[in-house]
Design an enzyme around this catalytic site. Structure first.
Site, PDB file in Angstrom:
ATOM      1  N   HIS A 206      79.113 -70.181 -34.384  1.00 38.65           N
ATOM      2  CA  HIS A 206      79.539 -70.000 -35.778  1.00 38.65           C
ATOM      3  C   HIS A 206      79.274 -71.321 -36.508  1.00 38.65           C
ATOM      4  CE1 HIS A 206      81.526 -65.991 -35.582  1.00 38.65           C
ATOM      5  NE2 HIS A 206      81.361 -66.237 -34.285  1.00 38.65           N
ATOM      6  N   CYS A 237      85.923 -64.347 -36.843  1.00 42.58           N
ATOM      7  CA  CYS A 237      86.796 -63.545 -36.003  1.00 42.58           C
ATOM      8  C   CYS A 237      88.169 -63.487 -36.646  1.00 42.58           C
ATOM      9  CB  CYS A 237      86.879 -64.133 -34.595  1.00 42.58           C
ATOM     10  SG  CYS A 237      88.028 -63.212 -33.554  1.00 42.58           S
ATOM     11  N   ASN A 246      78.722 -66.479 -38.396  1.00 49.29           N
ATOM     12  CA  ASN A 246      77.738 -66.898 -37.392  1.00 49.29           C
ATOM     13  C   ASN A 246      76.633 -67.683 -38.081  1.00 49.29           C
ATOM     14  OD1 ASN A 246      78.704 -63.984 -36.336  1.00 49.29           O
ATOM     15  ND2 ASN A 246      78.095 -65.252 -34.630  1.00 49.29           N
TER      16      ASN A 246
END
Ligand code: HMG
Ligand code: MG
Length: 299
Positions: A206, A237, A246
């Site tokens: 990420h 997340c 990401n």
């Protein structure tokens, strides 16, 4: 470094699982169609997790069925046997189990300890083997945890070894909160490659602190050739406070092509896929390359 790199496009799963704006099943299918059309043959399309935990992934069975006619390899997340059964009912051929290198995140994300998660995966891997299903293994928080802070490389190595021994064909190392820096990423890849063959490792970074490309480059120097990325830099997340998207697929493709590594990705088509999903989400892509190319078009 002029050899090939395999990109796993995770936008439709990691990218959309953290978005407040719900994206409908037909729009998710259309997004995946565009990604495949842009030359990204491996796409993570959904997750068979608790609908209470991640409501954004409800409808993953319909999404998977809706793309099954397309040429490509489609991955889905599976946390337990219940998820495995649902994935099989929907026709999944490749699944991914997900563990953590840190206890704090394991508890927050999947409500069990790291050791318990490995136990939970055992019957999933056994059934997958019997059914001829490929299983990828994720490890989160490999370069830092939002709850426990520093994560020892040995903790990552131990989980990687456990997943590899269970039969995962590839271990994807997740910098879930994007805190890593290149030398740490390099040292980690080196440490894990001592236990799992380097060709079976993937980098899942990420870009929260803007280090993802530099970290990928460092990992490539150790021989890692599989990269997870999300169109437009979508992602995050819900169980990792502060985590953003990401590394963007556009940014990865631009870097690789610039290094003389052919990706087979049509940047124009990828940009169109990103722009369409950004329109649905109501905000511009965070990818630097996508922003630059969009700005160039306007000039
Ligand atoms: P739990 O509460 O401990 O599970 O959750 P449980 O077995 O006690 O069941 C509780 C309820 O969930 C029951 O329903 C089950 O039927 C249901 P109820 O009786 O309350 O109505 N349930 C399920 N429903 C659908 N599918 C299932 C399933 N399993 C149980 N598979 C559990 C444990 C793992 C299920 C839950 O915590 C969960 O779903 N977590 C998923 C969290 C998640 O998806 N996180 C994001 C993906 S991971 C990630 O993003 C990191 C990654 O990108 C790498 C990186 O960046 O580091 C991969
Ligand atoms: Mg992730």
């Amino acid at each position: 470094m002029s050899d090939s790199v395999r990109i796993i496009e995770v936008g439709p799963r990691d990218g959309l699982q953290n978005e407040k704006t719900p994206i409908s099943v037909p729009d998710r299918i259309a997004f995946i169609e565009r990604l495949i059309g842009a030359g990204l043959p491996i796409v993570e399309v959904g997750a068979f997790v608790s609908p209470k935990a991640v409501p954004q992934m409800v409808g993953s069975a319909e999404v998977l069925r809706g793309v099954s006619h397309l040429p490509g390899e489609f991955h889905v997340l599976v946390p337990n046997e219940k998820g495995y059964e649902a994935s099989q009912a929907a026709g999944a051929r490749v699944i991914a189990v997900f563990a953590s290198a840190s206890e704090g995140f394991s508890r927050a994300n999947i409500n069990c300890s790291v050791a318990e998660s490995i136990e939970r995966f055992k019957p999933v891997l056994a059934r997958a083997k019997a059914d001829g299903i490929k299983v990828r293994g994720y490890i989160s928080c490999v370069l830092g945890c939002p709850f426990d802070g520093e994560v020892r490389p040995q903790a990552v190595v131990d989980v990687a070894r456990a997943l590899w021994d269970l039969g995962c064909y590839e271990i994807s190392l997740g910098d879930t909160i994007g805190v890593g820096t290149p030398l740490k990423a390099r040292d980690l890849m080196r440490a894990v490659a001592g236990e799992v063959p380097v060709q079976n490792l993937a980098m899942h970074f990420h870009d929260t602190y803007g280090q993802a490309l530099a970290n990928l480059y460092a990992g490539m120097g150790e021989g890692v050739r599989v990269i997870d990325s999300a169109a437009g830099g979508l992602g995050g997340c819900p169980y990792a406070p502060g985590a953003t998207g990401n590394v963007a697929t556009e940014d990865v493709v631009y870097m690789l092509e610039g290094m003389g590594i052919a990706t087979g990705v049509d940047m124009e088509k990828l940009l169109a896929a990103t722009n369409e999903v950004s329109r649905l989400l109501g905000r511009p892509p965070v990818s630097r390359v996508a922003s630059a190319l969009n700005a160039k078009k306007k000039r």
